[in-house]
Design an enzyme around this catalytic site. Structure first.
Site, PDB file in Angstrom:
ATOM      1  N   LYS A 124      77.864  44.265  72.947  1.00 29.51           N
ATOM      2  CA  LYS A 124      77.490  45.663  73.217  1.00 29.51           C
ATOM      3  C   LYS A 124      76.167  45.936  72.522  1.00 29.51           C
ATOM      4  O   LYS A 124      75.835  45.288  71.536  1.00 29.51           O
ATOM      5  CB  LYS A 124      78.551  46.602  72.637  1.00 29.51           C
ATOM      6  CG  LYS A 124      78.542  47.971  73.243  1.00 29.51           C
ATOM      7  CD  LYS A 124      79.380  48.000  74.501  1.00 29.51           C
ATOM      8  CE  LYS A 124      79.313  49.314  75.226  1.00 29.51           C
ATOM      9  NZ  LYS A 124      80.308  49.388  76.296  1.00 29.51           N
ATOM     10  N   ASP A 164      75.770  51.789  80.205  1.00 26.89           N
ATOM     11  CA  ASP A 164      76.864  52.482  79.517  1.00 26.89           C
ATOM     12  C   ASP A 164      76.388  53.934  79.405  1.00 26.89           C
ATOM     13  O   ASP A 164      75.515  54.348  80.186  1.00 26.89           O
ATOM     14  CB  ASP A 164      77.122  51.844  78.135  1.00 26.89           C
ATOM     15  CG  ASP A 164      78.475  52.236  77.543  1.00 26.89           C
ATOM     16  OD1 ASP A 164      79.490  51.683  77.970  1.00 26.89           O
ATOM     17  OD2 ASP A 164      78.522  53.122  76.665  1.00 26.89           O
ATOM     18  N   GLY A 236      83.252  64.816  81.435  1.00 34.20           N
ATOM     19  CA  GLY A 236      81.897  64.345  81.725  1.00 34.20           C
ATOM     20  C   GLY A 236      81.579  64.579  83.189  1.00 34.20           C
ATOM     21  O   GLY A 236      82.418  65.064  83.968  1.00 34.20           O
ATOM     22  N   PHE A 237      80.346  64.236  83.579  1.00 33.54           N
ATOM     23  CA  PHE A 237      80.001  64.266  84.999  1.00 33.54           C
ATOM     24  C   PHE A 237      79.064  63.101  85.303  1.00 33.54           C
ATOM     25  O   PHE A 237      78.273  63.125  86.219  1.00 33.54           O
ATOM     26  CB  PHE A 237      79.371  65.614  85.399  1.00 33.54           C
ATOM     27  CG  PHE A 237      78.133  65.988  84.608  1.00 33.54           C
ATOM     28  CD1 PHE A 237      76.879  65.538  84.989  1.00 33.54           C
ATOM     29  CD2 PHE A 237      78.235  66.785  83.478  1.00 33.54           C
ATOM     30  CE1 PHE A 237      75.745  65.880  84.257  1.00 33.54           C
ATOM     31  CE2 PHE A 237      77.102  67.133  82.746  1.00 33.54           C
ATOM     32  CZ  PHE A 237      75.860  66.676  83.137  1.00 33.54           C
ATOM     33  N   GLY A 238      79.180  62.058  84.469  1.00 33.05           N
ATOM     34  CA  GLY A 238      78.299  60.890  84.622  1.00 33.05           C
ATOM     35  C   GLY A 238      78.814  59.936  85.673  1.00 33.05           C
ATOM     36  O   GLY A 238      79.685  60.271  86.493  1.00 33.05           O
ATOM     37  N   ASN A 239      78.280  58.734  85.603  1.00 33.79           N
ATOM     38  CA  ASN A 239      78.573  57.704  86.586  1.00 33.79           C
ATOM     39  C   ASN A 239      80.079  57.412  86.711  1.00 33.79           C
ATOM     40  O   ASN A 239      80.610  57.233  87.811  1.00 33.79           O
ATOM     41  CB  ASN A 239      77.782  56.458  86.171  1.00 33.79           C
ATOM     42  CG  ASN A 239      78.140  55.259  86.968  1.00 33.79           C
ATOM     43  OD1 ASN A 239      78.951  54.458  86.547  1.00 33.79           O
ATOM     44  ND2 ASN A 239      77.576  55.159  88.152  1.00 33.79           N
ATOM     45  N   VAL A 240      80.756  57.399  85.571  1.00 31.69           N
ATOM     46  CA  VAL A 240      82.171  57.041  85.574  1.00 31.69           C
ATOM     47  C   VAL A 240      83.008  58.137  86.247  1.00 31.69           C
ATOM     48  O   VAL A 240      83.824  57.866  87.141  1.00 31.69           O
ATOM     49  CB  VAL A 240      82.646  56.778  84.124  1.00 31.69           C
ATOM     50  CG1 VAL A 240      84.151  56.591  84.080  1.00 31.69           C
ATOM     51  CG2 VAL A 240      81.945  55.555  83.548  1.00 31.69           C
ATOM     52  N   ALA A 241      82.767  59.390  85.854  1.00 34.21           N
ATOM     53  CA  ALA A 241      83.510  60.510  86.444  1.00 34.21           C
ATOM     54  C   ALA A 241      83.211  60.606  87.947  1.00 34.21           C
ATOM     55  O   ALA A 241      84.097  60.907  88.754  1.00 34.21           O
ATOM     56  CB  ALA A 241      83.139  61.812  85.740  1.00 34.21           C
ATOM     57  N   TRP A 242      81.977  60.321  88.309  1.00 33.55           N
ATOM     58  CA  TRP A 242      81.571  60.355  89.724  1.00 33.55           C
ATOM     59  C   TRP A 242      82.390  59.369  90.560  1.00 33.55           C
ATOM     60  O   TRP A 242      82.996  59.746  91.589  1.00 33.55           O
ATOM     61  CB  TRP A 242      80.064  60.065  89.794  1.00 33.55           C
ATOM     62  CG  TRP A 242      79.513  59.787  91.157  1.00 33.55           C
ATOM     63  CD1 TRP A 242      79.243  60.700  92.127  1.00 33.55           C
ATOM     64  CD2 TRP A 242      79.160  58.494  91.685  1.00 33.55           C
ATOM     65  NE1 TRP A 242      78.740  60.063  93.237  1.00 33.55           N
ATOM     66  CE2 TRP A 242      78.676  58.704  92.993  1.00 33.55           C
ATOM     67  CE3 TRP A 242      79.198  57.188  91.180  1.00 33.55           C
ATOM     68  CZ2 TRP A 242      78.236  57.663  93.804  1.00 33.55           C
ATOM     69  CZ3 TRP A 242      78.766  56.142  91.981  1.00 33.55           C
ATOM     70  CH2 TRP A 242      78.298  56.392  93.280  1.00 33.55           C
TER      71      TRP A 242
HETATM   72  N1  GLU Z   1      79.545  49.577  79.768  1.00 34.45           N
HETATM   73  C1  GLU Z   1      80.583  49.137  80.624  1.00 34.45           C
HETATM   74  C2  GLU Z   1      81.804  48.822  79.795  1.00 34.45           C
HETATM   75  O1  GLU Z   1      82.054  49.482  78.804  1.00 34.45           O
HETATM   76  C3  GLU Z   1      80.138  48.023  81.557  1.00 34.45           C
HETATM   77  C4  GLU Z   1      79.711  46.759  80.872  1.00 34.45           C
HETATM   78  C5  GLU Z   1      79.156  45.690  81.809  1.00 34.45           C
HETATM   79  O2  GLU Z   1      79.166  45.885  83.011  1.00 34.45           O
HETATM   80  O3  GLU Z   1      78.707  44.660  81.268  1.00 34.45           O
HETATM   81  O4  GLU Z   1      82.584  47.979  80.085  1.00 34.45           O
END
Ligand code: GLU
Length: 447
Positions: A124, A164, A236-242
């Site tokens: 990360k 992320d 949230g309203f980001g990529n994940v919530a979308w």
């Molecule tokens: N940030 C995302 C996660 O927490 C995706 C990581 C990735 O695709 O390498 O898993």
């Protein structure tokens, strides 16, 4: 292995790194019993080796803002564990980013990536850079400056970062452009989450949310229940919530809440397609204000300042923004309002007190590392396509993602089934993820 002893040791070595210590403790509590049935794990000191990252890079990122002022940030990459494959995990740009946060996220990533059954190690990274209010040119200059340092440490067989919080397709594009120029090679697998047409995979932008809803659908079926008409609260309203909103609606559910740092938007009759599309504009603007949804759709959404999504009555609650975003009081309010399922899409979205309250109320609870694994899994599929110079269709990627999520769900049940027949998804995910990594570490010797 005694969790207390390992933790006391770690706390002495890493004082104040609370998020990291919390993440480690949760995993160790889950695996303690199984671990102690395997003397070979103890002999090889698997846990002691696993809790420390292989290495951490810290670097200064200097860039110039639109006013011509010099700005300094700190960048990081935590290369945690490569037993299963090259390091893999996202980059987070957020003012609160620090070593403890990235160590917690990197540690979680090891188990999440293991659950996908793909050859992915855990890592990360990110920076304490705040994208809020930044212009497109500032974002580009920051991404380029970040890559000046990062490029030497990444590559498809070394470490492959992705997006992320605060890092989406645009940022990955700018970083990849800089990487390509510095490394002098078009090595697409060095970053994932690229746009379609130059190495990106179809469905990757949607994958975390889609995968999460495939998992939730299984949790609901497990109780002989259905997604039809269920009220879903997202944060949230980001990529994940979308992505989660798209799939939830497709499965017949109603998304009744999204949120931002400014408050919550309640959407009584459920989110519409136009509203889901507008979430993308809201993210691209970098304003970071969910109130804009209520301003744009005043008859459909009601904004309340300072409130969270957990104040809205729902059947399924899915934290999908940031860690620790649901505390014990939030959980109690949800329970009082009749919540039936809680599934983290954000990493460690619920505080330990919230999880305890939910589990005590016998409400099925699933952890982020299982529920949100579809994102990194589809990154793994992106790397496969890059290596083979092929493009799968959206249907092909979606079918593979769906199968991976079903397999993860089955593993969580296999390892998390309790004597009374209920499923502890937290234990299931931790034990299943751990076993694959531990076996690989044993096979690869003391290193
Ligand atoms: N940030 C995302 C996660 O927490 C995706 C990581 C990735 O695709 O390498 O898993």
């Amino acid at each position: 292995m005694k969790v207390k002893e390992v933790m006391a040791n770690l706390e002495a070595k890493h004082p104040g790194e609370s998020e990291y210590l919390e993440a480690v403790e949760e995993v160790l509590n889950s695996i303690e019993e199984v671990y102690n049935q395997h003397p070979e794990f103890e002999k090889a000191k698997i846990v002691e080796r696993l809790v420390e990252p292989d290495r951490i890079f810290t670097f200064r990122v200097t860039w110039i803002d639109d006013k011509g002022q010099v700005q300094n940030n700190i960048g990081y990459r935590v290369q945690y564990n490569a037993a299963l494959g090259a390091y893999k995990g996202g980059l987070r740009f957020h003012p609160k980013v620090n070593v403890s946060m990235l160590k917690f996220l990197g540690f979680e990533q090891i188990f999440k990536n293991s659950l996908t059954n793909l050859p992915l190690g855990g890592g990360k990274g990110g920076a304490d850079f705040d994208p809020t209010g930044k212009s497109d040119a500032e974002i580009m200059r920051f991404c380029q400056a970040f890559m000046y340092e990062m490029w030497r440490n990444i590559g498809p067989d070394q470490d492959s970062p992705a997006g992320d919080v605060g890092v989406g397709g645009r940022e990955i594009g700018y970083m990849y452009g800089a990487y390509k120029k510095l490394a002098r090679e078009h090595s697409t697998g060095a970053l994932t989450g690229k746009s379609y047409g130059w190495g990106g995979s179809l469905i990757r932008p949607e994958a975390t949310g889609f995968g999460a809803m495939y998992y939730v659908e299984r949790m609901v079926k497990e109780q002989n229940d259905t997604m039809k008409g269920k009220k879903v609260a997202l944060s949230g309203f980001g990529n994940v919530a979308w992505g989660a909103a798209i799939k939830a609606v497709e499965l017949g559910a109603k998304v009744v809440a999204i949120s931002g740092p400014d408050g919550v938007c309640e959407i009584k009759n459920g989110i519409t397609k136009e509203m889901i599309d507008y979430m993308l504009d809201m993210r691209a603007s970098n304003h970071n204000k969910v109130q804009e949804m209520a301003d744009k759709f005043p008859t459909k959404a009601t904004f309340t300042a300072g409130k969270k999504s957990w104040s809205v009555k729902c059947d399924i609650a899915c934290p999908s923004a940031f860690q620790n975003e649901m505390d014990e009081n939030d959980a109690k309010e949800l329970i009082k309002n009749g919540v039936k399922y809680v599934a983290e899409i954000s990493n460690m979205g619920c505080q330990p007190g919230a999880i305890a309250a939910i589990q005590k109320a016998k409400i099925p609870f699933a952890p982020g590392k299982a529920v949100n694994a579809g994102g990194v899994a589809t990154s793994g599929l992106e790397i496969c396509q890059n290596a083979g110079h092929i493009n799968w269709t959206a249907e092909e990627v979606d079918a593979k993602l769906h199968k991976i999520m079903n397999d993860i769900y089955d593993m969580c049940v296999e390892y998390g089934k309790q004597k009374d027949g209920t499923i502890n998804y937290v234990n299931g995910a931790n034990i299943a993820g751990f076993m694959r990594v531990a076996k690989a570490m044993l096979a690869q010797g003391i290193i």
